[in-house]
Design a protein around this motif. Structure first.
Motif, short mmCIF file in Angstrom:
data_model
loop_
_atom_site.label_atom_id
_atom_site.label_comp_id
_atom_site.label_asym_id
_atom_site.label_seq_id
_atom_site.Cartn_x
_atom_site.Cartn_y
_atom_site.Cartn_z
N LEU A 1 0.83 -1.21 0.00
CA LEU A 1 0.00 0.00 0.00
C LEU A 1 0.86 1.25 0.00
N ARG A 2 1.94 1.18 0.75
CA ARG A 2 2.82 2.33 0.97
C ARG A 2 3.44 2.83 -0.34
N VAL A 3 3.73 1.89 -1.27
CA VAL A 3 4.36 2.30 -2.53
C VAL A 3 3.32 2.43 -3.66
N SER A 4 2.03 2.33 -3.26
CA SER A 4 0.98 2.42 -4.28
C SER A 4 0.75 3.88 -4.68
N LYS A 5 -0.17 4.06 -5.62
CA LYS A 5 -0.49 5.42 -6.07
C LYS A 5 -1.65 6.03 -5.26
#
Ligand code: ZN
Length: 379
Positions: free
Chosen positions: A277-281
């Protein structure tokens, strides 16, 4: 016993578990006049009883006649006995025991039960000694002051605590949390030998009322906005972004605390999903990175801090995340006080600790009757 006082009778009531010690002065004794010290004859005397330290399991009392002298110059005056302070029904040793018990964290109710005296008497005694210590307090060396508020009861009665940040000591506690609270503090500071011009720094959250009060009462002092309150505002913004986004994004369900924690504190079970989630958009992920960068501000070299904040501000205000933009603008308008941390290194951690002590004292006392019970501000 100090002359002319002597023990004249001991009466032990084994069944009633009581020891009475009768103390008296010999006929013809003289006492120094309290005003001039001249030895005077006793004019008259009245009987008094003082609670003393227990003798094993026996409640122990000292009974004596309290003399009044008649001085040629100063007239009839009462002589205080050497084992008790004026107006107290306890001996000094008994009072010392009560103070020691209270200082060791026992509640007033517990001390009362332990020594078999009612709460009101114990409160009165503690208040006397706290007031006495407060009256002697010297604030002349105070230069950095932390101020924070805590709610006293569920009905939103606020108590504001002022502390000497360098000595880690409480200076003043008062009800209220508006700009006049600062004026009240100033009055107390000056009363205790403190000087307005000596106070160079205040540490506080971004409370408008306190800022207004300090600017008015301590115009030359620098403000440092507590770093934890600064990052807390950003945390709130992240939370607001997540709440909104979660309505359309099922993956965000149950992740609230992960976004609010520091990365190292995310629950191990959540870690793989959170990392994705942290590296998602996702907007929440972007807000989270902006928060992280703000936290990193405090790890910068003082010379680089201004540039870091400018970059952060640019990024935050161009994020198109309304709560983040709002917080960024708030921080920008308090920028000087945020940057002051790099010079003063002040934070309100000490006050948070004091406030939690007040909260726990409150919980143990199940409500206290007035703010003066925690640290009287009257002398
Ligand atoms: Zn005299």
């Amino acid at each position: 016993m100090v002359s002319p006082w002597e023990v004249v009778q001991l009466k032990l009531d084994a069944e009633g578990k009581r020891l009475d010690i009768k103390v008296d002065f010999a006929p013809g004794s003289t006492f120094p006049c309290p005003e001039c010290g001249v030895a005077c004859k006793v004019h008259d005397a009245s009987s008094h009883t003082w609670r003393h330290l227990n003798f094993f399991q026996h409640l122990t009392y000292i009974e004596a006649r309290k003399p009044r002298t008649k001085c040629d110059r100063h007239g009839v005056l009462t002589i205080e006995v050497p084992w008790a302070r004026e107006g107290s029904n306890f001996t000094l040793l008994f009072e010392a025991l009560v103070l020691e018990l209270a200082r060791n964290g026992l509640t007033v109710a517990a001390v009362g039960r332990m020594v078999g005296e009612n709460d009101t008497l114990i409160w009165r005694l503690l208040e006397h000694y706290v007031n006495e210590a407060r009256a002697r307090a010297d604030f002349s060396g105070v230069s950095a002051v932390g101020v924070d508020e805590t709610s006293r009861q569920k009905n939103h009665v606020y108590v504001t605590v002022f502390a000497d940040m360098l000595a880690s000591k409480v200076l003043f506690v008062t009800e209220g949390k508006d700009h006049t609270t600062i004026a009240d503090f100033k009055g107390d500071l000056v009363t205790h030998g403190g000087a307005v011009e000596s106070v160079t720094d205040f540490s506080l959250d971004m409370s408008q009322a306190f800022i207004k009060g300090i600017l008015a009462e301590f115009p030359k002092a620098h403000l440092t906005f507590d770093r934890f309150h600064v990052t807390q505002l950003m945390n709130d913004a992240v939370d607001e972004v997540r709440r909104k986004e979660q309505k359309d994004c099922i993956e965000l369900k149950g992740t609230r605390y992960d976004w609010l924690m520091n990365e190292s504190k995310v629950e191990p079970g959540h870690k793989p999903e959170f990392d994705t989630l942290r590296v998602s958009k996702l907007a929440t992920a972007r807000a989270y990175h902006i928060k992280t960068m703000l936290q990193e501000l405090y790890e910068q070299h003082p010379d680089d801090a201004e540039a870091w904040f400018s970059r952060w501000y640019f990024w935050a205000t161009h994020s198109r995340l309304e709560p983040v933009v709002r917080v960024a603008k708030t921080l920008q308008s308090h920028r000087e006080g945020i940057m002051r941390w790099f010079t003063s290194a002040l934070s309100n951690g000490l006050l948070e600790g004091i406030n939690s002590l007040i909260q726990s004292a409150k919980a143990r006392a199940r409500g206290f009757r007035s703010a003066s019970k925690i640290a009287p501000h009257r002398c």
